[in-house]
Design a protein around this motif. Sequence first.
Motif, PDB file in Angstrom:
ATOM      1  N   MET A 228     -14.796   1.761   9.793  1.00 33.31           N
ATOM      2  CA  MET A 228     -14.873   2.626  11.247  1.00 33.31           C
ATOM      3  C   MET A 228     -15.382   3.918  10.737  1.00 33.31           C
ATOM      4  SD  MET A 228     -14.719   3.087  14.252  1.00 33.31           S
ATOM      5  CE  MET A 228     -14.103   1.242  14.868  1.00 33.31           C
ATOM      6  N   LEU A 229     -14.866   4.549   9.885  1.00 30.57           N
ATOM      7  CA  LEU A 229     -15.009   6.010   9.764  1.00 30.57           C
ATOM      8  C   LEU A 229     -16.498   6.160   9.242  1.00 30.57           C
ATOM      9  CD1 LEU A 229     -11.748   6.822   7.751  1.00 30.57           C
ATOM     10  CD2 LEU A 229     -12.580   8.081   9.862  1.00 30.57           C
ATOM     11  N   LEU A 230     -17.004   5.400   8.296  1.00 34.03           N
ATOM     12  CA  LEU A 230     -18.466   5.585   8.068  1.00 34.03           C
ATOM     13  C   LEU A 230     -19.392   5.419   9.187  1.00 34.03           C
ATOM     14  CD1 LEU A 230     -18.518   2.972   4.876  1.00 34.03           C
ATOM     15  CD2 LEU A 230     -18.815   5.730   4.856  1.00 34.03           C
ATOM     16  N   SER A 231     -19.059   4.513  10.111  1.00 37.33           N
ATOM     17  CA  SER A 231     -19.669   4.309  11.365  1.00 37.33           C
ATOM     18  C   SER A 231     -20.070   5.591  12.196  1.00 37.33           C
ATOM     19  CB  SER A 231     -19.155   3.186  12.132  1.00 37.33           C
ATOM     20  OG  SER A 231     -18.095   3.730  12.946  1.00 37.33           O
ATOM     21  N   GLY A 232     -18.793   6.568  11.929  1.00 42.56           N
ATOM     22  CA  GLY A 232     -19.142   7.824  12.564  1.00 42.56           C
ATOM     23  C   GLY A 232     -19.842   8.728  11.905  1.00 42.56           C
ATOM     24  N   LEU A 233     -20.405   8.743  10.706  1.00 42.91           N
ATOM     25  CA  LEU A 233     -21.062   9.514  10.028  1.00 42.91           C
ATOM     26  C   LEU A 233     -22.578   9.698  10.451  1.00 42.91           C
ATOM     27  CD1 LEU A 233     -20.299   9.050   6.207  1.00 42.91           C
ATOM     28  CD2 LEU A 233     -19.344  10.727   7.737  1.00 42.91           C
ATOM     29  N   PRO A 234     -23.258  10.912  10.656  1.00 39.81           N
ATOM     30  CA  PRO A 234     -24.512  11.175  10.794  1.00 39.81           C
ATOM     31  C   PRO A 234     -25.390  10.278   9.746  1.00 39.81           C
ATOM     32  CG  PRO A 234     -23.757  13.255  10.149  1.00 39.81           C
ATOM     33  CD  PRO A 234     -22.530  12.214  10.398  1.00 39.81           C
TER      34      PRO A 234
ATOM     35  N   SER B 194       0.884  -1.331   0.142  1.00 42.90           N
ATOM     36  CA  SER B 194      -0.189   0.102  -0.006  1.00 42.90           C
ATOM     37  C   SER B 194       0.833   1.295  -0.003  1.00 42.90           C
ATOM     38  CB  SER B 194      -1.107   0.045   1.268  1.00 42.90           C
ATOM     39  OG  SER B 194      -0.371  -0.130   2.345  1.00 42.90           O
ATOM     40  N   ALA B 195       0.283   2.363   0.136  1.00 46.06           N
ATOM     41  CA  ALA B 195       0.904   3.644   0.005  1.00 46.06           C
ATOM     42  C   ALA B 195       0.314   4.666   0.363  1.00 46.06           C
ATOM     43  CB  ALA B 195       1.576   3.960  -1.379  1.00 46.06           C
ATOM     44  N   VAL B 196       0.964   5.859   1.196  1.00 51.30           N
ATOM     45  CA  VAL B 196       0.468   7.201   1.504  1.00 51.30           C
ATOM     46  C   VAL B 196      -0.298   7.516   0.399  1.00 51.30           C
ATOM     47  CG1 VAL B 196       0.763   9.462   2.450  1.00 51.30           C
ATOM     48  CG2 VAL B 196       1.902   7.358   3.625  1.00 51.30           C
ATOM     49  N   GLY B 197      -1.569   8.103   0.380  1.00 48.74           N
ATOM     50  CA  GLY B 197      -2.051   8.847  -0.716  1.00 48.74           C
ATOM     51  C   GLY B 197      -3.084   7.705  -1.544  1.00 48.74           C
ATOM     52  N   ARG B 198      -2.972   6.699  -1.202  1.00 45.01           N
ATOM     53  CA  ARG B 198      -3.819   5.565  -1.908  1.00 45.01           C
ATOM     54  C   ARG B 198      -5.283   5.731  -1.452  1.00 45.01           C
ATOM     55  NH1 ARG B 198      -3.655  -1.114  -1.775  1.00 45.01           N
ATOM     56  NH2 ARG B 198      -4.697  -1.522  -3.525  1.00 45.01           N
ATOM     57  N   ARG B 199      -6.202   5.449  -2.406  1.00 48.19           N
ATOM     58  CA  ARG B 199      -7.340   5.572  -2.083  1.00 48.19           C
ATOM     59  C   ARG B 199      -8.136   4.248  -2.294  1.00 48.19           C
ATOM     60  NH1 ARG B 199      -9.091  11.050  -2.790  1.00 48.19           N
ATOM     61  NH2 ARG B 199     -11.235  10.287  -2.791  1.00 48.19           N
ATOM     62  N   LEU B 200      -9.154   3.938  -1.389  1.00 44.78           N
ATOM     63  CA  LEU B 200      -9.709   2.423  -1.470  1.00 44.78           C
ATOM     64  C   LEU B 200     -11.372   2.930  -0.894  1.00 44.78           C
ATOM     65  CD1 LEU B 200      -7.403  -0.213   0.298  1.00 44.78           C
ATOM     66  CD2 LEU B 200      -8.011   0.188  -2.248  1.00 44.78           C
ATOM     67  N   PRO B 201     -12.393   2.006  -1.491  1.00 44.85           N
ATOM     68  CA  PRO B 201     -13.673   2.299  -1.258  1.00 44.85           C
ATOM     69  C   PRO B 201     -13.872   1.972   0.166  1.00 44.85           C
ATOM     70  CG  PRO B 201     -13.607   0.912  -3.345  1.00 44.85           C
ATOM     71  CD  PRO B 201     -11.921   0.989  -2.475  1.00 44.85           C
ATOM     72  N   ALA B 202     -14.168   3.032   0.936  1.00 47.20           N
ATOM     73  CA  ALA B 202     -14.491   2.586   2.287  1.00 47.20           C
ATOM     74  C   ALA B 202     -15.125   1.563   2.984  1.00 47.20           C
ATOM     75  CB  ALA B 202     -15.203   4.165   2.977  1.00 47.20           C
ATOM     76  N   HIS B 203     -16.173   1.010   2.146  1.00 49.16           N
ATOM     77  CA  HIS B 203     -17.008  -0.103   2.727  1.00 49.16           C
ATOM     78  C   HIS B 203     -16.298  -1.235   2.622  1.00 49.16           C
ATOM     79  CE1 HIS B 203     -17.692  -0.053  -1.623  1.00 49.16           C
ATOM     80  NE2 HIS B 203     -18.156  -1.276  -1.503  1.00 49.16           N
ATOM     81  N   CYS B 204     -15.060  -1.364   1.963  1.00 51.12           N
ATOM     82  CA  CYS B 204     -14.577  -2.767   1.722  1.00 51.12           C
ATOM     83  C   CYS B 204     -13.209  -2.620   2.708  1.00 51.12           C
ATOM     84  CB  CYS B 204     -13.706  -2.655   0.356  1.00 51.12           C
ATOM     85  SG  CYS B 204     -15.158  -2.774  -0.926  1.00 51.12           S
ATOM     86  N   THR B 205     -12.868  -1.742   3.531  1.00 50.01           N
ATOM     87  CA  THR B 205     -11.742  -1.795   4.504  1.00 50.01           C
ATOM     88  C   THR B 205     -12.370  -1.536   5.953  1.00 50.01           C
ATOM     89  OG1 THR B 205     -11.447   0.656   4.350  1.00 50.01           O
ATOM     90  CG2 THR B 205     -10.518  -0.366   2.565  1.00 50.01           C
TER      91      THR B 205
END
Length: 264
Positions: free
Chosen positions: A143-149, A127-138
Amino acid sequence: MGRAVPAVTRALDILELFLERPTLSAPEITERLGLPRTTVHELVTTLADRAYLIPVSGQPTRYRLGMRLFQLGSVFADQLDLAHEAREGAQRVAAECDETVHVAVLDGTDVVYIAKVDSTHPVRMVSAVGRRLPAHCTGVGKMLLSGLPPERLDAICPLDGELAGMTARSITSPVRLRAHLEEIRRDGLSYDECESNDAVFCVAAPVYDHTGDMVAGMSISVPSIRWDDRRREEWSGLVRHGAATLSQRLGHRPPPSRDSGAAT
């Protein structure tokens, strides 16, 4: 190294008591710190004169934190560098587990890695800094999606759509994803069980800033050949502690326990 000044240490001890209770009286401070009453009176008077403490309205013998501390905290918050703090936090965790540690933030429907420290093992995650991945697959993304309203989650992940998968184990149903996010909110941990890479497991924990917002997630990523129940438990505790330490570096203070906030 110079020696610590006792009077300064005692003054700081007084201020740190207010991390647990919003207001305190001089007698309560005396009891909690075991200091002489006259010493506490002099220190509290000095702190109040400098606006580090102020009397509670209508209760002049009780004190709360003053504006000077808010001003100092604001300067501290303005100087924080999330990427720098994330890198240092990831290094501390990686030194303990010798696995790949990431810190990522949410950008739309993706996570973006802002810090990464590699494992020294020959078999490790690519992997690498700056890489993007679909949030729901990681793990870190979920974790970040769980914090959304709810309204923001609905905007980026409509219930009537379908999510693209990265492996056969990826969550592709928005309804199933929401049920999974409820589990993550309850447990405070998120797992990626070969959902973004067929050969990699991850465990992630939330990172909060001084406002209490979830601003990032920290994860430990492990090749499946080194993942088992014992290590799952060990690394879960480690990433939880590492994320909490990073949160503290960002100025986050957990809410006081239920019985610590009431004045007596």
